[in-house]
Scaffold this active site. Sequence first.
Site, PDB file in Angstrom:
ATOM      1  N   HIS A  53       0.848  -1.193   0.000  1.00  0.00           N
ATOM      2  CA  HIS A  53       0.000   0.000   0.000  1.00  0.00           C
ATOM      3  C   HIS A  53       0.882   1.242   0.000  1.00  0.00           C
ATOM      4  O   HIS A  53       2.101   1.144   0.121  1.00  0.00           O
ATOM      5  CB  HIS A  53      -0.998  -0.015   1.163  1.00  0.00           C
ATOM      6  CG  HIS A  53      -0.391   0.124   2.527  1.00  0.00           C
ATOM      7  ND1 HIS A  53       0.437  -0.824   3.083  1.00  0.00           N
ATOM      8  CD2 HIS A  53      -0.491   1.112   3.467  1.00  0.00           C
ATOM      9  CE1 HIS A  53       0.804  -0.435   4.291  1.00  0.00           C
ATOM     10  NE2 HIS A  53       0.269   0.740   4.547  1.00  0.00           N
ATOM     11  N   ASP A  57       5.866   4.880   5.045  1.00  0.00           N
ATOM     12  CA  ASP A  57       6.723   3.948   5.784  1.00  0.00           C
ATOM     13  C   ASP A  57       6.764   2.559   5.141  1.00  0.00           C
ATOM     14  O   ASP A  57       7.403   1.649   5.670  1.00  0.00           O
ATOM     15  CB  ASP A  57       6.311   3.878   7.262  1.00  0.00           C
ATOM     16  CG  ASP A  57       4.930   3.308   7.476  1.00  0.00           C
ATOM     17  OD1 ASP A  57       4.026   3.580   6.654  1.00  0.00           O
ATOM     18  OD2 ASP A  57       4.727   2.582   8.468  1.00  0.00           O
ATOM     19  N   HIS A  58       6.103   2.409   3.991  1.00  0.00           N
ATOM     20  CA  HIS A  58       6.166   1.154   3.226  1.00  0.00           C
ATOM     21  C   HIS A  58       6.781   1.342   1.843  1.00  0.00           C
ATOM     22  O   HIS A  58       7.262   0.380   1.253  1.00  0.00           O
ATOM     23  CB  HIS A  58       4.766   0.531   3.102  1.00  0.00           C
ATOM     24  CG  HIS A  58       4.234   0.055   4.417  1.00  0.00           C
ATOM     25  ND1 HIS A  58       4.103  -1.267   4.757  1.00  0.00           N
ATOM     26  CD2 HIS A  58       3.833   0.759   5.516  1.00  0.00           C
ATOM     27  CE1 HIS A  58       3.649  -1.380   5.983  1.00  0.00           C
ATOM     28  NE2 HIS A  58       3.467  -0.157   6.476  1.00  0.00           N
ATOM     29  N   ASP A 132      -0.322  -3.527   6.353  1.00  0.00           N
ATOM     30  CA  ASP A 132      -0.963  -3.022   7.567  1.00  0.00           C
ATOM     31  C   ASP A 132      -2.445  -3.401   7.629  1.00  0.00           C
ATOM     32  O   ASP A 132      -3.265  -2.655   8.182  1.00  0.00           O
ATOM     33  CB  ASP A 132      -0.840  -1.486   7.636  1.00  0.00           C
ATOM     34  CG  ASP A 132       0.596  -1.042   7.867  1.00  0.00           C
ATOM     35  OD1 ASP A 132       1.460  -1.888   8.124  1.00  0.00           O
ATOM     36  OD2 ASP A 132       0.844   0.186   7.782  1.00  0.00           O
ATOM     37  N   HIS A 170       4.558  -4.394  10.823  1.00  0.00           N
ATOM     38  CA  HIS A 170       5.006  -3.758  12.075  1.00  0.00           C
ATOM     39  C   HIS A 170       5.154  -4.779  13.201  1.00  0.00           C
ATOM     40  O   HIS A 170       4.451  -5.797  13.229  1.00  0.00           O
ATOM     41  CB  HIS A 170       4.007  -2.685  12.534  1.00  0.00           C
ATOM     42  CG  HIS A 170       3.959  -1.490  11.646  1.00  0.00           C
ATOM     43  ND1 HIS A 170       4.744  -0.373  11.857  1.00  0.00           N
ATOM     44  CD2 HIS A 170       3.226  -1.222  10.536  1.00  0.00           C
ATOM     45  CE1 HIS A 170       4.490   0.535  10.924  1.00  0.00           C
ATOM     46  NE2 HIS A 170       3.576   0.046  10.105  1.00  0.00           N
TER      47      HIS A 170
HETATM   48 ZN    ZN Z   1      -0.009   1.823   6.456  1.00  0.00          ZN
END
Ligand code: ZN
Length: 258
Positions: A53, A57-58, A132, A170
């Site tokens: 996605h 942070d990805h 996520d 995470h």
């Molecule tokens: Zn996310």
Amino acid sequence: MPEIIPIPAFADNYIWLLRNGDVAAIVDPGDAAPVIAYLESSGITPCAILATHHHGDHVGGIPALLARWQVPVFGPAREKIPGRTQALSGGDSIEVPGIDATFEVIDVPGHTSGHIALFGEFAGGPVLFCGDTLFTGGCGRLFEGTPDQMWASLSALAALPPETRVYCGHEYTLANLRFARAVEPDNADLRAREAREQAKRARGEPTVPSTIGVERATNPFLRAHLPDVRLAVAAHAGQDMATDVESFAALREWKNKF
Ligand SMILES: [Zn+2]
């Protein structure tokens, strides 16, 4: 022997390397620096980037990786992914060049509206990369999607084979399980899991991956339809839960304020 290697990034992200020999595909590189450091020190060459996605942070590390290595970038068709060369939608099947792996694409809207998950066989069994959406012991926040969408997405993932290893984005497991215990204080599988995961963290090990079977037994967000969880949610919310989605939505609200 193929293997899946975690590269910690930021405070609690995992970037996953799918390694086969001296080649690896990179899943959700939010930051390039730790990936480059690992690749250089281990002599591994990247062959592809896979994104679940659009959150920074990805995908934030993709441009710097592409500046160094020209590799295909697989990502969700309905989101903006830097450098994407292969647009993926639910039902697609992809062959990742270099590592001899095939993945099915599953649409899992909810955390973001175009979020995808990748399911396939690698390193000795079925594996799921779910970004996520499904977390070990929990689930992502609903930033763009609706509770209906997220419940359907999580239900699709829960239906995968129980031995499927779950690689999420995470390290949130212990906080998630503290919440799970508040929801299901009498769940013996949950108490046993929490002790196991605490021991892993005490040894400095990741708690990810878990498996779909473990998640089904202990993750309240896959259990919002079960009578005990529904009753606990109703008691907390102070009103009856008429549907599974209502129960899921109220559970997510409870966790947001936990
Ligand atoms: Zn996310």
